[in-house]
Design a protein around this motif. Structure first.
Motif, PDB file in Angstrom:
ATOM      1  N   TYR A 186       0.837  -1.208   0.000  1.00 40.42           N
ATOM      2  CA  TYR A 186       0.000   0.000   0.000  1.00 40.42           C
ATOM      3  C   TYR A 186       0.865   1.250   0.000  1.00 40.42           C
ATOM      4  CZ  TYR A 186       0.718  -0.070   5.127  1.00 40.42           C
ATOM      5  OH  TYR A 186       1.256  -0.102   6.391  1.00 40.42           O
ATOM      6  N   LEU A 187       0.265   2.310  -0.486  1.00 42.02           N
ATOM      7  CA  LEU A 187       0.871   3.632  -0.475  1.00 42.02           C
ATOM      8  C   LEU A 187       0.157   4.414   0.615  1.00 42.02           C
ATOM      9  CD1 LEU A 187       2.977   5.195  -2.244  1.00 42.02           C
ATOM     10  CD2 LEU A 187       1.018   6.247  -3.362  1.00 42.02           C
ATOM     11  N   LEU A 188       0.898   4.874   1.600  1.00 41.29           N
ATOM     12  CA  LEU A 188       0.344   5.638   2.712  1.00 41.29           C
ATOM     13  C   LEU A 188       0.621   7.112   2.454  1.00 41.29           C
ATOM     14  CD1 LEU A 188      -0.955   5.192   5.613  1.00 41.29           C
ATOM     15  CD2 LEU A 188       1.350   5.668   6.456  1.00 41.29           C
ATOM     16  N   ASN A 189      -0.441   7.886   2.251  1.00 47.08           N
ATOM     17  CA  ASN A 189      -0.319   9.306   1.927  1.00 47.08           C
ATOM     18  C   ASN A 189      -0.784  10.149   3.112  1.00 47.08           C
ATOM     19  OD1 ASN A 189      -2.087  11.759   0.271  1.00 47.08           O
ATOM     20  ND2 ASN A 189       0.108  11.558  -0.029  1.00 47.08           N
ATOM     21  N   ILE A 194      -3.787   4.522   0.781  1.00 49.81           N
ATOM     22  CA  ILE A 194      -4.402   4.746   2.083  1.00 49.81           C
ATOM     23  C   ILE A 194      -4.093   6.158   2.539  1.00 49.81           C
ATOM     24  CG2 ILE A 194      -4.395   4.024   4.497  1.00 49.81           C
ATOM     25  CD1 ILE A 194      -3.879   1.177   3.423  1.00 49.81           C
ATOM     26  N   GLY A 195      -5.135   6.885   2.887  1.00 48.83           N
ATOM     27  CA  GLY A 195      -4.952   8.229   3.414  1.00 48.83           C
ATOM     28  C   GLY A 195      -4.636   8.172   4.892  1.00 48.83           C
ATOM     29  N   TYR A 196      -3.729   9.030   5.314  1.00 52.26           N
ATOM     30  CA  TYR A 196      -3.360   9.149   6.724  1.00 52.26           C
ATOM     31  C   TYR A 196      -3.633  10.605   7.093  1.00 52.26           C
ATOM     32  CZ  TYR A 196      -0.438   8.511  10.937  1.00 52.26           C
ATOM     33  OH  TYR A 196       0.033   8.408  12.220  1.00 52.26           O
ATOM     34  N   ASN A 197      -4.828  10.838   7.622  1.00 51.73           N
ATOM     35  CA  ASN A 197      -5.232  12.198   7.975  1.00 51.73           C
ATOM     36  C   ASN A 197      -4.577  12.563   9.303  1.00 51.73           C
ATOM     37  OD1 ASN A 197      -7.792  13.948   9.371  1.00 51.73           O
ATOM     38  ND2 ASN A 197      -6.988  14.599   7.390  1.00 51.73           N
ATOM     39  N   TRP A 198      -3.748  13.605   9.261  1.00 51.00           N
ATOM     40  CA  TRP A 198      -2.854  13.927  10.371  1.00 51.00           C
ATOM     41  C   TRP A 198      -3.199  15.272  11.004  1.00 51.00           C
ATOM     42  CZ3 TRP A 198       2.141  16.890   9.989  1.00 51.00           C
ATOM     43  CH2 TRP A 198       2.916  16.739  11.145  1.00 51.00           C
ATOM     44  N   LYS A 199      -3.451  15.224  12.308  1.00 49.46           N
ATOM     45  CA  LYS A 199      -3.693  16.436  13.106  1.00 49.46           C
ATOM     46  C   LYS A 199      -4.773  17.314  12.485  1.00 49.46           C
ATOM     47  CE  LYS A 199       0.711  16.913  15.451  1.00 49.46           C
ATOM     48  NZ  LYS A 199       1.799  17.832  15.756  1.00 49.46           N
ATOM     49  N   ASP A 200      -5.899  16.737  12.227  1.00 46.30           N
ATOM     50  CA  ASP A 200      -6.990  17.433  11.556  1.00 46.30           C
ATOM     51  C   ASP A 200      -8.258  17.300  12.385  1.00 46.30           C
ATOM     52  OD1 ASP A 200      -8.066  18.918   9.471  1.00 46.30           O
ATOM     53  OD2 ASP A 200      -7.597  17.434   7.943  1.00 46.30           O
ATOM     54  N   GLU A 201      -9.172  18.197  12.176  1.00 44.69           N
ATOM     55  CA  GLU A 201     -10.507  18.085  12.765  1.00 44.69           C
ATOM     56  C   GLU A 201     -11.330  17.143  11.892  1.00 44.69           C
ATOM     57  OE1 GLU A 201     -11.581  19.422  15.634  1.00 44.69           O
ATOM     58  OE2 GLU A 201      -9.571  20.262  15.952  1.00 44.69           O
ATOM     59  N   HIS A 202     -12.117  16.298  12.527  1.00 47.93           N
ATOM     60  CA  HIS A 202     -12.905  15.297  11.804  1.00 47.93           C
ATOM     61  C   HIS A 202     -13.769  15.948  10.708  1.00 47.93           C
ATOM     62  CE1 HIS A 202     -14.828  11.359  11.439  1.00 47.93           C
ATOM     63  NE2 HIS A 202     -15.952  12.023  11.268  1.00 47.93           N
ATOM     64  N   GLU A 211       3.512  13.768   3.180  1.00 43.33           N
ATOM     65  CA  GLU A 211       4.568  12.765   3.110  1.00 43.33           C
ATOM     66  C   GLU A 211       3.904  11.491   2.603  1.00 43.33           C
ATOM     67  OE1 GLU A 211       7.113  12.220   6.520  1.00 43.33           O
ATOM     68  OE2 GLU A 211       7.152  14.376   6.925  1.00 43.33           O
ATOM     69  N   THR A 212       4.672  10.679   1.882  1.00 41.74           N
ATOM     70  CA  THR A 212       4.112   9.469   1.290  1.00 41.74           C
ATOM     71  C   THR A 212       5.085   8.315   1.473  1.00 41.74           C
ATOM     72  OG1 THR A 212       2.969  10.853  -0.336  1.00 41.74           O
ATOM     73  CG2 THR A 212       3.110   8.507  -0.825  1.00 41.74           C
ATOM     74  N   PHE A 213       4.552   7.163   1.865  1.00 43.76           N
ATOM     75  CA  PHE A 213       5.348   5.954   2.118  1.00 43.76           C
ATOM     76  C   PHE A 213       4.819   4.814   1.261  1.00 43.76           C
ATOM     77  CE2 PHE A 213       5.356   8.452   5.962  1.00 43.76           C
ATOM     78  CZ  PHE A 213       6.618   8.297   6.515  1.00 43.76           C
ATOM     79  N   TRP A 232       9.867   2.880   0.493  1.00 39.79           N
ATOM     80  CA  TRP A 232      10.102   4.172  -0.160  1.00 39.79           C
ATOM     81  C   TRP A 232       9.401   5.253   0.634  1.00 39.79           C
ATOM     82  CZ3 TRP A 232       6.486   7.391  -2.758  1.00 39.79           C
ATOM     83  CH2 TRP A 232       7.023   8.368  -3.592  1.00 39.79           C
ATOM     84  N   LYS A 233       9.979   6.445   0.632  1.00 38.50           N
ATOM     85  CA  LYS A 233       9.352   7.594   1.286  1.00 38.50           C
ATOM     86  C   LYS A 233       9.621   8.834   0.457  1.00 38.50           C
ATOM     87  CE  LYS A 233       9.350  10.492   5.396  1.00 38.50           C
ATOM     88  NZ  LYS A 233       9.977  10.788   6.696  1.00 38.50           N
ATOM     89  N   HIS A 234       8.608   9.685   0.386  1.00 32.57           N
ATOM     90  CA  HIS A 234       8.759  10.983  -0.274  1.00 32.57           C
ATOM     91  C   HIS A 234       8.231  12.063   0.656  1.00 32.57           C
ATOM     92  CE1 HIS A 234       9.064  13.921  -3.454  1.00 32.57           C
ATOM     93  NE2 HIS A 234       7.876  14.344  -3.099  1.00 32.57           N
ATOM     94  N   VAL A 235       9.010  13.114   0.822  1.00 35.57           N
ATOM     95  CA  VAL A 235       8.615  14.263   1.632  1.00 35.57           C
ATOM     96  C   VAL A 235       8.213  15.381   0.683  1.00 35.57           C
ATOM     97  CG1 VAL A 235       9.404  15.986   3.294  1.00 35.57           C
ATOM     98  CG2 VAL A 235      10.177  13.624   3.496  1.00 35.57           C
ATOM     99  N   GLY A 236       7.040  15.966   0.924  1.00 39.80           N
ATOM    100  CA  GLY A 236       6.546  17.052   0.079  1.00 39.80           C
ATOM    101  C   GLY A 236       5.514  16.541  -0.904  1.00 39.80           C
ATOM    102  N   PRO A 237       4.956  17.469  -1.684  1.00 34.24           N
ATOM    103  CA  PRO A 237       3.926  17.069  -2.645  1.00 34.24           C
ATOM    104  C   PRO A 237       4.455  16.104  -3.709  1.00 34.24           C
ATOM    105  CG  PRO A 237       3.899  19.449  -2.320  1.00 34.24           C
ATOM    106  CD  PRO A 237       5.125  18.925  -1.642  1.00 34.24           C
ATOM    107  N   VAL A 238       3.698  15.056  -3.953  1.00 33.63           N
ATOM    108  CA  VAL A 238       3.992  14.127  -5.037  1.00 33.63           C
ATOM    109  C   VAL A 238       3.496  14.760  -6.325  1.00 33.63           C
ATOM    110  CG1 VAL A 238       3.365  11.872  -5.998  1.00 33.63           C
ATOM    111  CG2 VAL A 238       3.858  12.092  -3.559  1.00 33.63           C
ATOM    112  N   ASP A 239       4.345  14.729  -7.351  1.00 37.30           N
ATOM    113  CA  ASP A 239       3.912  15.215  -8.663  1.00 37.30           C
ATOM    114  C   ASP A 239       4.116  14.086  -9.674  1.00 37.30           C
ATOM    115  OD1 ASP A 239       6.666  15.228  -9.279  1.00 37.30           O
ATOM    116  OD2 ASP A 239       6.846  17.389  -9.007  1.00 37.30           O
TER     117      ASP A 239
END
Length: 185
Positions: free
Chosen positions: A72-75, A103-111, A147-149, A159-166
Motif C-alpha cells: 500500500y501507499l500511505l499518503n 491509504i490516506g493518513y489524515n494527520w492532526k486534523d478536525e474530523h 509525506e508518502t510511504f 520508499w518515502k517521499h517528503v513534500g507534494p507528489v507530482d
C-alpha cells in the motif's frame, strides 16, 4: 547625531533583507532533492505498529496487521495543508490506476474539516486512517504533510517521499520502487 541612527537603520534593514532572502531561497528555490537528502530510517524496516480509527467509521479501528498481505501507499495529508491540495489530483490519478491500495493518513486534523475536504476535492483513498493528536506519526518520523510511504505486502517500508507528489515523482521514483517489490504495471 543623526548619522549613527541612519547607519543603524541601514544595518537593520540589510539584515532583515538578508534573512528574507534566505527564507525565500529555502522555501521556494531550493531543489526538491534537498528534502530527500536525509533518507527515512524506516526504509527496509517494518512499518511502525499502529491501530487508528477510520475517518468514515470513527468507531472502527484498523491496525498495521490488518493491512499486511498487499502493498500500500500511505499518503499523509491534512485539510490545513497547502501542499496536500497541490498533490491531491496526482494522488487521485494514481489511485485510479488501481495498481495498489492508496491509504490516506489524515494527520492532526478536525474530523469535520477532513470530511469536508474530501467531499470538496474527492476521495481517492481505499481507506482513510486518522491520527488526531499526531502521536502515531512520531513512530513514522512524520514531521510535516504531505509525506508518502510505500509499504510492501510484508509490512516493510520500501520508499518515502517528503513534500507534494507530482507526476515526475510518480514516474521517476515511485514506479521503480513498485517494480522493485513486484507490483505489476
Amino acid at each position: 547625531m543623526a548619522r549613527p541612527q541612519k547607519l543603524t537603520a541601514v544595518v537593520i534593514a540589510s539584515v532583515f533583507l538578508a534573512l528574507v532572502g534566505l527564507l525565500f531561497y529555502g522555501v521556494l528555490v531550493s531543489d526538491r532533492a534537498d528534502r530527500e537528502a536525509l533518507p527515512s530510517p524506516l526504509i527496509g524496516k517494518p512499518a511502525p505498529e499502529f491501530s487508528l480509527p477510520v475517518l468514515h467509521q470513527p468507531g472502527k479501528l484498523v491496525s498495521s496487521q490488518d493491512l499486511r498481505g498487499q502493498p500500500y501507499l500511505l499518503n499523509v495529508w491534512g485539510s490545513w495543508c497547502p501542499g496536500c491540495r497541490i498533490e491531491h489530483p496526482v494522488i487521485t490519478r494514481f489511485a485510479e490506476t488501481k495498481r495498489l491500495r492508496v491509504i490516506g493518513y489524515n494527520w492532526k486534523d478536525e474530523h469535520a474539516d477532513a470530511l469536508r475536504w474530501l467531499e470538496q476535492f474527492g476521495n481517492p483513498y481505499w481507506l482513510v486512517l486518522v491520527d488526531y493528536d499526531g502521536r502515531k506519526a512520531i513512530d513514522w518520523g512524520i514531521y510535516g504533510a504531505p509525506e508518502t510511504f510505500l509499504v510492501d505486502a510484508e509490512g516493510i517500508v520500501r520508499w518515502k517521499h517528503v513534500g507534494p507528489v507530482d507526476d515526475a515523482v510518480i514516474a521517476d521514483r515511485l514506479m521503480p520502487a513498485l517494480d522493485a517489490i513486484g507490483v505489476a504495471r
